[in-house]
Write a protein that holds these residues in place. Structure first.
Motif, PDB file in Angstrom:
ATOM      1  N   CYS A  31      49.818  26.454  42.837  1.00 43.97           N
ATOM      2  CA  CYS A  31      49.260  27.546  43.874  1.00 43.97           C
ATOM      3  C   CYS A  31      48.123  28.457  43.573  1.00 43.97           C
ATOM      4  N   VAL A  32      47.344  28.767  44.546  1.00 44.91           N
ATOM      5  CA  VAL A  32      46.039  29.755  44.118  1.00 44.91           C
ATOM      6  C   VAL A  32      46.321  30.858  45.294  1.00 44.91           C
ATOM      7  N   GLU A  33      45.695  31.856  44.932  1.00 44.95           N
ATOM      8  CA  GLU A  33      45.403  33.056  45.744  1.00 44.95           C
ATOM      9  C   GLU A  33      44.117  33.250  46.167  1.00 44.95           C
ATOM     10  N   LEU A  34      43.492  33.715  47.290  1.00 38.53           N
ATOM     11  CA  LEU A  34      42.262  33.870  47.521  1.00 38.53           C
ATOM     12  C   LEU A  34      42.163  35.335  47.848  1.00 38.53           C
ATOM     13  N   ALA A  35      41.059  35.980  47.691  1.00 43.98           N
ATOM     14  CA  ALA A  35      40.535  37.513  48.023  1.00 43.98           C
ATOM     15  C   ALA A  35      39.108  37.220  48.377  1.00 43.98           C
ATOM     16  N   ALA A  36      38.807  37.872  49.602  1.00 40.22           N
ATOM     17  CA  ALA A  36      37.390  37.813  49.996  1.00 40.22           C
ATOM     18  C   ALA A  36      36.815  39.304  49.460  1.00 40.22           C
ATOM     19  N   VAL A  37      35.751  39.301  48.708  1.00 39.41           N
ATOM     20  CA  VAL A  37      35.225  40.525  48.050  1.00 39.41           C
ATOM     21  C   VAL A  37      33.743  40.594  48.696  1.00 39.41           C
ATOM     22  N   PRO A  38      33.160  41.497  48.678  1.00 40.80           N
ATOM     23  CA  PRO A  38      31.661  41.672  49.050  1.00 40.80           C
ATOM     24  C   PRO A  38      31.035  40.717  48.314  1.00 40.80           C
ATOM     25  N   GLY A  39      30.133  39.685  49.047  1.00 40.78           N
ATOM     26  CA  GLY A  39      29.241  38.620  48.282  1.00 40.78           C
ATOM     27  C   GLY A  39      30.205  37.734  47.507  1.00 40.78           C
ATOM     28  N   SER A  40      31.666  37.699  47.562  1.00 45.44           N
ATOM     29  CA  SER A  40      32.179  36.600  46.548  1.00 45.44           C
ATOM     30  C   SER A  40      33.474  36.398  47.299  1.00 45.44           C
ATOM     31  N   VAL A  41      34.231  35.281  46.507  1.00 44.56           N
ATOM     32  CA  VAL A  41      35.566  35.064  46.895  1.00 44.56           C
ATOM     33  C   VAL A  41      36.143  34.993  45.375  1.00 44.56           C
ATOM     34  N   ALA A  42      37.330  35.757  45.272  1.00 43.45           N
ATOM     35  CA  ALA A  42      38.204  35.792  44.050  1.00 43.45           C
ATOM     36  C   ALA A  42      39.248  34.819  44.148  1.00 43.45           C
ATOM     37  N   VAL A  43      39.370  34.148  43.250  1.00 45.20           N
ATOM     38  CA  VAL A  43      40.507  33.126  43.036  1.00 45.20           C
ATOM     39  C   VAL A  43      41.401  33.451  41.974  1.00 45.20           C
ATOM     40  N   ARG A  44      42.759  33.212  42.035  1.00 45.11           N
ATOM     41  CA  ARG A  44      43.863  33.576  40.909  1.00 45.11           C
ATOM     42  C   ARG A  44      44.910  32.573  41.009  1.00 45.11           C
ATOM     43  N   ASP A  45      45.759  32.533  40.096  1.00 49.02           N
ATOM     44  CA  ASP A  45      46.853  31.664  40.086  1.00 49.02           C
ATOM     45  C   ASP A  45      47.972  32.465  40.500  1.00 49.02           C
TER      46      ASP A  45
ATOM     47  N   MET B  77      34.364  43.579  38.405  1.00 47.68           N
ATOM     48  CA  MET B  77      34.737  43.966  39.487  1.00 47.68           C
ATOM     49  C   MET B  77      36.321  44.452  39.628  1.00 47.68           C
ATOM     50  N   ASP B  78      36.474  45.511  40.027  1.00 45.44           N
ATOM     51  CA  ASP B  78      37.592  46.065  40.194  1.00 45.44           C
ATOM     52  C   ASP B  78      38.303  45.452  41.470  1.00 45.44           C
ATOM     53  N   LEU B  79      39.473  44.457  41.250  1.00 45.78           N
ATOM     54  CA  LEU B  79      40.121  43.871  42.323  1.00 45.78           C
ATOM     55  C   LEU B  79      41.383  44.245  42.522  1.00 45.78           C
ATOM     56  N   SER B  80      41.881  45.485  42.028  1.00 47.63           N
ATOM     57  CA  SER B  80      43.215  46.293  42.517  1.00 47.63           C
ATOM     58  C   SER B  80      43.191  46.492  43.759  1.00 47.63           C
ATOM     59  N   ARG B  81      42.574  46.544  44.676  1.00 50.76           N
ATOM     60  CA  ARG B  81      42.680  46.875  46.143  1.00 50.76           C
ATOM     61  C   ARG B  81      42.335  45.825  46.936  1.00 50.76           C
ATOM     62  N   ALA B  82      42.025  44.598  46.231  1.00 52.67           N
ATOM     63  CA  ALA B  82      41.689  43.366  47.138  1.00 52.67           C
ATOM     64  C   ALA B  82      43.136  42.900  47.852  1.00 52.67           C
ATOM     65  N   THR B  83      42.793  42.285  49.010  1.00 47.80           N
ATOM     66  CA  THR B  83      43.966  41.782  49.690  1.00 47.80           C
ATOM     67  C   THR B  83      43.886  40.064  49.370  1.00 47.80           C
ATOM     68  N   TRP B  84      44.936  39.724  48.832  1.00 50.46           N
ATOM     69  CA  TRP B  84      45.137  38.378  48.326  1.00 50.46           C
ATOM     70  C   TRP B  84      45.749  37.534  49.277  1.00 50.46           C
ATOM     71  N   ARG B  85      45.433  36.372  49.368  1.00 56.03           N
ATOM     72  CA  ARG B  85      46.539  35.393  50.359  1.00 56.03           C
ATOM     73  C   ARG B  85      46.515  34.071  49.802  1.00 56.03           C
TER      74      ARG B  85
END
Length: 61
Positions: A21-35, A1-9
């Motif tokens: 720390c982690v950042e989260l982004a809501a994407v259709p049907g999922s939640v993305a998590v990154r360091d 999934m392309d997350l280049s336009r995701a809004t991370w918080r």
């Protein structure tokens, strides 16, 4: 999934002192998590049920 336009918080308990720390982004049907310290290091995609279980597990740590 392309997350280049995701809004991370950042997680609400994140600080600016370089801690874990982690950042989260809501994407259709999922939640993305990154360091937040390594935003290009990869993401973890979880559906909503798995994300709730993930949060429940890490709250107990």
């Amino acid at each position: 999934m392309d997350l280049s336009r995701a809004t991370w918080r950042k997680a609400s308990r994140s600080t600016n002192n370089g801690g874990n720390c982690v950042e989260l982004a809501a994407v259709p049907g999922s939640v993305a998590v990154r360091d937040s310290k390594n935003p290009h290091g990869g993401e973890l995609l979880l559906d909503h049920a798995d994300f709730r279980r993930f949060v429940g597990v890490i709250k107990d740590l």
